[in-house]
Design an enzyme around this catalytic site. Structure first.
Site, mmCIF file in Angstrom:
data_model
loop_
_atom_site.group_PDB
_atom_site.id
_atom_site.type_symbol
_atom_site.label_atom_id
_atom_site.label_comp_id
_atom_site.label_asym_id
_atom_site.label_seq_id
_atom_site.Cartn_x
_atom_site.Cartn_y
_atom_site.Cartn_z
ATOM 1 N N ARG A 173 0.835 -1.201 0.000
ATOM 2 C CA ARG A 173 0.000 0.000 0.000
ATOM 3 C C ARG A 173 0.872 1.255 0.000
ATOM 4 O O ARG A 173 1.872 1.325 0.718
ATOM 5 C CB ARG A 173 -0.930 -0.002 1.205
ATOM 6 C CG ARG A 173 -1.910 -1.155 1.141
ATOM 7 C CD ARG A 173 -3.081 -1.005 2.086
ATOM 8 N NE ARG A 173 -3.874 -2.233 2.032
ATOM 9 C CZ ARG A 173 -4.760 -2.509 1.090
ATOM 10 N NH1 ARG A 173 -5.009 -1.640 0.136
ATOM 11 N NH2 ARG A 173 -5.427 -3.655 1.106
ATOM 12 N N ASP A 174 0.470 2.232 -0.806
ATOM 13 C CA ASP A 174 1.176 3.513 -0.871
ATOM 14 C C ASP A 174 1.002 4.246 0.459
ATOM 15 O O ASP A 174 -0.096 4.253 1.026
ATOM 16 C CB ASP A 174 0.606 4.351 -2.026
ATOM 17 C CG ASP A 174 1.486 5.528 -2.389
ATOM 18 O OD1 ASP A 174 1.637 6.428 -1.541
ATOM 19 O OD2 ASP A 174 2.017 5.540 -3.506
ATOM 20 N N ILE A 175 2.057 4.876 0.960
ATOM 21 C CA ILE A 175 1.961 5.589 2.242
ATOM 22 C C ILE A 175 1.257 6.937 2.105
ATOM 23 O O ILE A 175 0.880 7.542 3.095
ATOM 24 C CB ILE A 175 3.338 5.780 2.910
ATOM 25 C CG1 ILE A 175 4.274 6.597 2.026
ATOM 26 C CG2 ILE A 175 3.943 4.435 3.283
ATOM 27 C CD1 ILE A 175 5.556 7.022 2.720
ATOM 28 N N GLU A 201 9.138 9.460 -9.176
ATOM 29 C CA GLU A 201 9.803 9.974 -7.980
ATOM 30 C C GLU A 201 10.806 8.983 -7.406
ATOM 31 O O GLU A 201 11.838 9.394 -6.878
ATOM 32 C CB GLU A 201 8.770 10.346 -6.915
ATOM 33 C CG GLU A 201 7.884 11.508 -7.346
ATOM 34 C CD GLU A 201 6.796 11.841 -6.338
ATOM 35 O OE1 GLU A 201 6.725 11.186 -5.266
ATOM 36 O OE2 GLU A 201 6.009 12.750 -6.622
ATOM 37 N N VAL A 202 10.508 7.685 -7.470
ATOM 38 C CA VAL A 202 11.431 6.658 -6.997
ATOM 39 C C VAL A 202 11.939 5.918 -8.229
ATOM 40 O O VAL A 202 11.149 5.417 -9.028
ATOM 41 C CB VAL A 202 10.745 5.680 -6.016
ATOM 42 C CG1 VAL A 202 11.705 4.567 -5.590
ATOM 43 C CG2 VAL A 202 10.219 6.429 -4.796
ATOM 44 N N HIS A 236 7.778 0.974 -11.029
ATOM 45 C CA HIS A 236 6.637 0.579 -10.204
ATOM 46 C C HIS A 236 5.338 0.962 -10.892
ATOM 47 O O HIS A 236 5.276 1.914 -11.637
ATOM 48 C CB HIS A 236 6.707 1.191 -8.802
ATOM 49 C CG HIS A 236 6.859 2.674 -8.760
ATOM 50 N ND1 HIS A 236 8.046 3.310 -9.066
ATOM 51 C CD2 HIS A 236 5.983 3.648 -8.434
ATOM 52 C CE1 HIS A 236 7.893 4.620 -8.925
ATOM 53 N NE2 HIS A 236 6.644 4.849 -8.560
#
Length: 116
Positions: free
Chosen positions: A30-32, A96-97, A101
């Site tokens: 799950r995305d934070i 961003e990362v 993904h």
């Protein structure tokens, strides 16, 4: 060699995450900072910085992102109404990362693809 990312540490369980799926090829959590009621990141276990770095040998792993997305959408109860899959690449694409993904978003109408 690609630089280590926070996602690499999540795959190895070195930092906590709400992991909802993991196998030999991919991990999903799950995305934070969720942008929808269901917001899950699905990542290859192999560090690939961007889509531009995907090679033919990665096809099975990249395909697994989609089959896992389908399973998770069903488990989250968003498959029937619909969901969105997003893969960003490099700064103009919103990445961003720098570990490939896929975002699975659903649980409400998501509106237009791009604003502005």
């Amino acid at each position: 060699m690609a630089e280590e990312t926070i996602f690499s540490k999540i795959i190895r369980k070195e930092i906590p995450a709400d992991v909802v799926y993991q196998d030999d090829l991919v991990t999903a959590f799950r995305d934070i900072n969720p942008r929808a009621p269901s917001h899950i990141l699905i990542i290859p276990n192999k560090l690939i910085p961007t889509v531009n770095h995907v090679e033919a040998e990665d096809e099975a792993m990249m395909g697994r992102l989609f089959t896992v997305a389908r399973k998770l959408a069903e488990a989250e109860g968003v498959a029937e109404d619909g969901y969105r899959l997003i893969v960003n690449c490099n700064p103009h694409g919103g990445q961003e990362v720098y570990h490939v993904h896929m975002h699975l978003l659903g649980g409400r109408p998501l509106g237009p693809m791009l604003v502005g």
